[in-house]
Design an enzyme around this catalytic site. Sequence first.
Site, PDB file in Angstrom:
ATOM      1  N   LYS A   1     -17.894   7.022 -19.390  1.00  0.00           N
ATOM      2  CA  LYS A   1     -16.529   8.357 -19.484  1.00  0.00           C
ATOM      3  C   LYS A   1     -15.497   7.392 -20.488  1.00  0.00           C
ATOM      4  O   LYS A   1     -14.908   6.861 -19.900  1.00  0.00           O
ATOM      5  CB  LYS A   1     -16.190   9.185 -19.038  1.00  0.00           C
ATOM      6  CG  LYS A   1     -14.906   9.821 -19.305  1.00  0.00           C
ATOM      7  CD  LYS A   1     -14.571  10.740 -18.305  1.00  0.00           C
ATOM      8  CE  LYS A   1     -13.554  12.265 -18.357  1.00  0.00           C
ATOM      9  NZ  LYS A   1     -12.916  12.008 -17.609  1.00  0.00           N
TER      10      LYS A   1
ATOM     11  N   ASP B   1     -12.659   7.160 -22.729  1.00  0.00           N
ATOM     12  CA  ASP B   1     -11.774   8.032 -22.516  1.00  0.00           C
ATOM     13  C   ASP B   1     -10.760   7.524 -23.375  1.00  0.00           C
ATOM     14  O   ASP B   1     -10.700   6.130 -24.429  1.00  0.00           O
ATOM     15  CB  ASP B   1     -10.927   8.285 -21.342  1.00  0.00           C
ATOM     16  CG  ASP B   1      -9.515   8.978 -21.118  1.00  0.00           C
ATOM     17  OD1 ASP B   1      -9.771   9.689 -21.937  1.00  0.00           O
ATOM     18  OD2 ASP B   1      -9.841   9.827 -20.015  1.00  0.00           O
ATOM     19  N   MET B   2      -9.681   8.166 -23.905  1.00  0.00           N
ATOM     20  CA  MET B   2      -8.275   7.535 -24.979  1.00  0.00           C
ATOM     21  C   MET B   2      -7.158   8.730 -25.016  1.00  0.00           C
ATOM     22  O   MET B   2      -7.317   9.798 -25.587  1.00  0.00           O
ATOM     23  CB  MET B   2      -9.203   7.939 -26.607  1.00  0.00           C
ATOM     24  CG  MET B   2      -8.498   6.938 -27.487  1.00  0.00           C
ATOM     25  SD  MET B   2      -6.824   7.541 -28.252  1.00  0.00           S
ATOM     26  CE  MET B   2      -7.296   8.702 -29.233  1.00  0.00           C
ATOM     27  N   ASN B   3      -6.329   7.999 -24.916  1.00  0.00           N
ATOM     28  CA  ASN B   3      -4.969   9.067 -24.170  1.00  0.00           C
ATOM     29  C   ASN B   3      -3.663   9.169 -24.728  1.00  0.00           C
ATOM     30  O   ASN B   3      -3.123   9.479 -24.733  1.00  0.00           O
ATOM     31  CB  ASN B   3      -4.732   8.802 -22.403  1.00  0.00           C
ATOM     32  CG  ASN B   3      -5.654   9.316 -21.941  1.00  0.00           C
ATOM     33  OD1 ASN B   3      -6.109  10.505 -21.377  1.00  0.00           O
ATOM     34  ND2 ASN B   3      -6.733   9.024 -20.852  1.00  0.00           N
TER      35      ASN B   3
ATOM     36  N   ARG C   1       2.257   7.675 -22.792  1.00  0.00           N
ATOM     37  CA  ARG C   1       1.769   7.890 -21.157  1.00  0.00           C
ATOM     38  C   ARG C   1       1.588   6.403 -20.588  1.00  0.00           C
ATOM     39  O   ARG C   1       0.579   5.653 -20.054  1.00  0.00           O
ATOM     40  CB  ARG C   1      -0.571   8.666 -21.160  1.00  0.00           C
ATOM     41  CG  ARG C   1      -0.627   8.355 -19.666  1.00  0.00           C
ATOM     42  CD  ARG C   1      -1.980   8.939 -19.932  1.00  0.00           C
ATOM     43  NE  ARG C   1      -2.780   9.876 -18.352  1.00  0.00           N
ATOM     44  CZ  ARG C   1      -3.972   9.650 -18.212  1.00  0.00           C
ATOM     45  NH1 ARG C   1      -4.333   8.810 -18.071  1.00  0.00           N
ATOM     46  NH2 ARG C   1      -4.292  10.090 -17.284  1.00  0.00           N
TER      47      ARG C   1
ATOM     48  N   ASP D   1      -9.309  19.016 -21.809  1.00  0.00           N
ATOM     49  CA  ASP D   1      -8.739  18.623 -19.878  1.00  0.00           C
ATOM     50  C   ASP D   1      -8.645  20.481 -19.542  1.00  0.00           C
ATOM     51  O   ASP D   1      -8.499  20.368 -18.359  1.00  0.00           O
ATOM     52  CB  ASP D   1      -7.429  18.012 -19.827  1.00  0.00           C
ATOM     53  CG  ASP D   1      -8.104  16.566 -19.431  1.00  0.00           C
ATOM     54  OD1 ASP D   1      -9.132  16.270 -19.239  1.00  0.00           O
ATOM     55  OD2 ASP D   1      -7.302  15.842 -19.833  1.00  0.00           O
TER      56      ASP D   1
ATOM     57  N   ASP E   1     -13.383   8.364 -12.103  1.00  0.00           N
ATOM     58  CA  ASP E   1     -12.572   8.137 -13.100  1.00  0.00           C
ATOM     59  C   ASP E   1     -11.898   7.217 -12.626  1.00  0.00           C
ATOM     60  O   ASP E   1     -12.331   6.086 -12.171  1.00  0.00           O
ATOM     61  CB  ASP E   1     -11.920   9.947 -13.208  1.00  0.00           C
ATOM     62  CG  ASP E   1     -12.285   9.874 -14.518  1.00  0.00           C
ATOM     63  OD1 ASP E   1     -10.839   9.914 -15.637  1.00  0.00           O
ATOM     64  OD2 ASP E   1     -12.462  11.117 -15.126  1.00  0.00           O
ATOM     65  N   ASP E   2     -10.826   7.428 -13.512  1.00  0.00           N
ATOM     66  CA  ASP E   2      -9.421   6.626 -14.204  1.00  0.00           C
ATOM     67  C   ASP E   2      -8.952   6.073 -12.244  1.00  0.00           C
ATOM     68  O   ASP E   2      -9.283   6.607 -11.774  1.00  0.00           O
ATOM     69  CB  ASP E   2      -8.159   7.562 -14.507  1.00  0.00           C
ATOM     70  CG  ASP E   2      -7.720   6.781 -14.861  1.00  0.00           C
ATOM     71  OD1 ASP E   2      -7.464   4.899 -14.777  1.00  0.00           O
ATOM     72  OD2 ASP E   2      -6.938   6.703 -15.476  1.00  0.00           O
TER      73      ASP E   2
HETATM   74  C1  DGJ Z   1      -7.538  11.963 -19.386  1.00  0.00           C
HETATM   75  C2  DGJ Z   1      -9.126  12.616 -19.662  1.00  0.00           C
HETATM   76  O1  DGJ Z   1      -9.256  13.860 -20.518  1.00  0.00           O
HETATM   77  C3  DGJ Z   1      -9.290  12.821 -17.872  1.00  0.00           C
HETATM   78  O2  DGJ Z   1     -10.684  14.229 -18.053  1.00  0.00           O
HETATM   79  C4  DGJ Z   1      -9.390  11.874 -17.298  1.00  0.00           C
HETATM   80  O3  DGJ Z   1     -10.330  11.210 -17.268  1.00  0.00           O
HETATM   81  C5  DGJ Z   1      -8.220  11.373 -17.270  1.00  0.00           C
HETATM   82  N1  DGJ Z   1      -7.851  10.844 -18.741  1.00  0.00           N
HETATM   83  C6  DGJ Z   1      -8.115  10.467 -16.823  1.00  0.00           C
HETATM   84  O4  DGJ Z   1      -6.626   8.743 -16.952  1.00  0.00           O
END
Ligand code: DGJ
Length: 726
Positions: A475, A477-479, A442, A547, A365-366
Amino acid sequence: MSIVFDEKKKLFYLHSKRTSYIFGFLNEHLVHIYWGSRLDTVPGADACVPHCSRPQALYNCPERRDLQKDTLPLEFSTFGNTDLRNPTVHIQYADGSTISEFEYVSHEILDGKPSLDGLPSTFAGDSGVQTLAIRLSDKIKGVDILLYYSVFEDKDAIARHAEIVNRGTETIKILSCMSANVDFADCGYEVITLCGAVQRERYVQREAINFGNKIIESRRGASGHQRNPFIALVRKNTSENSGEVYAMNLIYSGNFIAGADVDCYSTTRVYMGINSFDFSWRLCTDEKFVSPEAVMVYSDSGIGGMSRIFHRLYRENLCRSKWALSERPVKINSWETALFDFNEDTLLALAQKGKRMGADMLVLDDGWFGRRNDDTTSLGDWSVNYEKLPGGLSSLADKLKAMDMKFGLWVEPEMVSEESALFKMHPDWCIHVPGRKKTYGRAQLVLDLSRREVCDYIVNTMTEILNSADISYIKWDMNRNMTDVGSSALPAERQRETAHRYILGLYYILDTVTAAFPDVLFESCAAGGGRFDGGMLYYMPQIWASDNSDACDRAKIQYGTSLVYPVCTMSAHVSRVPNVVNGRITPLKSRCDIAMMGQFGFEFDPAKLSDEEFEYCKNAVADFKKYRNIIHFGDMYRLSSPFETNIAAWQFVSQDKNEILLIVFNIMSEVNGPFHILKLEGLEKQAIYRDDESKLEFSGALLMQMGIHFRNTADFSTKVLHFTKD
Ligand code: DGJ
């Protein structure tokens, strides 16, 4: 033939196996007549459309004062000519006027289903599909509108979208363009929507709608955690397994709106499309604007019936990945285990343990790139951190391969950290308005995907990453959501196109990358389930649902999500307790059983498990692998809702109808409490079903009519029953 035009009566029939959608002409007006269970003939629009002269109502044909658009069920509506409800399309012309008059010109019936330029959509695949395209025109301004209806005959669904073509000499400005509009001649419906928040996504909300407007929307640049692009109208007596449902789901990942408006004459208009808030689109001569697709589903067998239609359609005619109908790897993911704190050795140790539990893949992951040791830096700098991974990604991937584990990788390519080389090189590549203070989520900014060079940078970066090692899974992602919406590459008069252009840019990237790497399994994620929609599913067949992996909350999240989206599209992991999100302690068995109703994985360090727990997980993976075909590709019946009772229950029937799996989740124990009776569905009455565990035999009729009795004896406990047909 699923689409028929009755020339004499001027009626369009759109038939599927069990449903009909009928509309026709009343004078020049395109009027909606019927949507429901299959109906083969009707007398004609004149006899079927309720119309009468209302006091003070407006009309535009002096000879037919009774034909008042404001009171007619219209198939399509524009602003400015007597229909004062929410218009399907609203356009501003070069002279500043915003009035249109679209009249029918022609129609054609096509075999198959055309794709939508630049947008994801359902595809015909092996299904029998016909498409009706109706051309309307505003003769004064030379603008055409094409209304598309694709009928999935064997799936009981209709996919709709609209296209606006500017054949005039002046540039026009589209102020709004809905993908679908349905006018019901009555009211008294209830509305079901999926609403929530970060870590509480897609909770089921059902409410009565009275006179006025019910709207759900997103203005966040993503479909969002808060509202899903789904709306269903149901009758008051509609339940999970009986009654009428009229549903719409938008295949789009950005700002959307869906509304149900009850007017003063007690009629109901339902519509769905791109949100017109902070939106406009300049269309030059000979250009075309394509709306996203809205999928419409009618069910007369309740909310469950609606879901099963969506599930089959999305599995077979929306997810285009080669993984859509395949068994997928069980993952062990580094995120909740290690966050940013790992190196090659710790990852290999995690993979080793995961492998012994039955996992097929390690997901890194990250934190593997740039100087990313927390969330404040490095997004955009996608080069390996050699301090953590001295041999780079390829060495890790090779070592995993040697232990027969696949390698999966996390990326967040749509974002940039201010603390990054990319931002220093291209400070104008983020969504922003020059001169204004930037806002953060973030600690990151959103890259401006309305710019082709930014999209190409992402395509190239992803290509390099995917070519650099043996990567089986991404995976994506987009946060954060979009703020400071504006693009420094667009002229002033196109600034309100930014959010939609971003989504078109995203789709261009996903289209290019997923097509170039067809063997890679892509999983979408947006801070959990912040972009769980059909648009993303077109490219990526699974989405990290939330999450929040607490069994109790997940039961609700997955239950709500399953109203529209198939179980095989939800990624679901077993995480540690106390849960990192809400501190709740639930049994390992329940966490495994809930995760089994999704794409299974682990999100903790197996080294911290007792021997007994480790063994339990091993068996849980084996069970998942044994049952996943029934769960992912069978028919799902929701027997009891965690939103309504103290017990949640799901039943899955295998495609060949020979196996049944029942998963029951007791929420809170009820001391000396009642029996909960779960009546099974979709079985053969005469057939005999044997419970694997007790070896007891039951007839289908008994299981469906008498049901199984459960008592809630322990907090958050689950029970799984597997029956085989004799
Ligand atoms: C948000 C994701 O929902 C998590 O599962 C994880 O990948 C984090 N980002 C990592 O920054």
